[in-house]
Design a protein around this motif. Structure first.
Motif, mmCIF file in Angstrom:
data_model
loop_
_atom_site.group_PDB
_atom_site.id
_atom_site.type_symbol
_atom_site.label_atom_id
_atom_site.label_comp_id
_atom_site.label_asym_id
_atom_site.label_seq_id
_atom_site.Cartn_x
_atom_site.Cartn_y
_atom_site.Cartn_z
ATOM 1 N N SER A 18 0.975 -1.163 0.005
ATOM 2 C CA SER A 18 0.139 -0.067 -0.145
ATOM 3 C C SER A 18 0.868 1.163 -0.022
ATOM 4 O O SER A 18 1.764 1.347 0.772
ATOM 5 C CB SER A 18 -0.955 -0.104 1.230
ATOM 6 O OG SER A 18 -1.682 1.089 0.968
ATOM 7 N N GLN A 34 0.950 5.787 -0.709
ATOM 8 C CA GLN A 34 0.375 7.060 -0.941
ATOM 9 C C GLN A 34 0.556 7.456 -2.296
ATOM 10 O O GLN A 34 1.322 7.448 -2.962
ATOM 11 C CB GLN A 34 0.620 7.998 0.215
ATOM 12 C CG GLN A 34 -0.293 8.026 1.460
ATOM 13 C CD GLN A 34 -0.103 9.321 2.269
ATOM 14 O OE1 GLN A 34 1.114 9.727 2.324
ATOM 15 N NE2 GLN A 34 -1.094 10.039 2.538
ATOM 16 N N GLN A 66 -3.258 4.602 -2.085
ATOM 17 C CA GLN A 66 -4.122 5.210 -1.312
ATOM 18 C C GLN A 66 -4.160 6.739 -1.783
ATOM 19 O O GLN A 66 -3.205 7.346 -1.851
ATOM 20 C CB GLN A 66 -3.538 5.108 -0.024
ATOM 21 C CG GLN A 66 -3.379 3.837 0.612
ATOM 22 C CD GLN A 66 -4.634 3.114 1.271
ATOM 23 O OE1 GLN A 66 -5.668 3.692 0.777
ATOM 24 N NE2 GLN A 66 -4.483 1.816 1.610
#
Lengths: 114, 114
Positions: free
Chosen positions: B12, B14, B113
């Motif tokens: 994951s 950003q 994300q």
């Protein structure tokens, strides 16, 4: 890059039956391959489809179970014979050129065997 | 015996940051490496490749690094964008990728994300 289509896109079959998957390319290619992706697994090479001759199978895959045809430079078929639930997978064809650096994949055929 | 390993099932990152996906291999005969991106219900899409005679190849936001002595390669995506969310497969070949069957890792699911 080549445009590759596969038929059918998905199917649900009964155990003991056979399914033939077609792969069509919009241009002539020297190399065609068939792969399988079982649930949660990586793509595994089944065989190289050779134009005008018998396919070359990888270890663990046999012609009686996965007969392959390649009548010309734009078309190939893969048959999954005498199916069992363990054959439930996504089957993908890919194409490339001898000496080329890339291999391009079709959209895949999602097979479920009950 | 898995010859191509992607040890991170998911990652994951950003949006706007760098995504780094890793791949290790064990077969010394591999000398050509490819990265593919796969969305659900689609076939893998070729992203970038590298030959073993190089240690870096760059294409826009994508850079692949190869450390042959460590049998390790990585894909860097900078900056990461929401459309980059997909499963990324590392693949290897003992010849130019278009002419030979590929050996794949299990894939890393990249989630960008917002």
């Amino acid at each position: 890059s080549a445009v590759i289509s596969q038929k059918p896109s998905r199917d649900i079959c009964q155990r003991g039956t056979s399914l033939t998957i077609q792969c069509q390319v919009d241009s002539q290619v020297t190399m065609m391959f068939w792969y399988r992706q079982q649930p949660g697994q990586s793509l595994t090479l089944i065989a190289t489809a050779n134009q005008g001759s018998e396919a070359t199978y990888e270890s663990g895959f046999v012609i009686d179970k996965f007969p392959i045809s390649r009548p010309n430079l734009t078309f190939s078929t893969l048959t999954v014979s005498n199916m069992s639930p363990e054959d439930s997978s996504i089957y993908l064809c890919s194409v490339g050129h001898r000496g080329g650096s890339e291999q391009f994949f079709g959209p895949g055929t999602r097979l479920t065997v009950l | 015996d898995q010859q191509v390993k992607q040890n991170s099932p998911s990652l994951s990152v950003q949006e706007g940051r760098i995504s780094i996906l890793n791949c290790d291999y064990t077969n010394s005969m591999f000398d050509y490496f490819l990265w593919y991106k796969k969305y659900p219900a689609e076939g893998p899409t070729f992203l970038i490749s590298i030959s073993s005679i190089k240690d870096k190849n760059e294409d826009g936001r994508f850079t692949v690094f190869l450390n042959k002595s460590a049998k390790h390669l990585s894909l860097h995506i900078v900056p990461s964008q929401p459309g980059d969310s997909a499963v990324y497969f590392c693949a290897a070949s003992s010849s130019r990728g278009g002419a030979d069957g590929l050996t794949f890792g299990k894939g890393t699911h990249l989630i960008i994300q917002p």
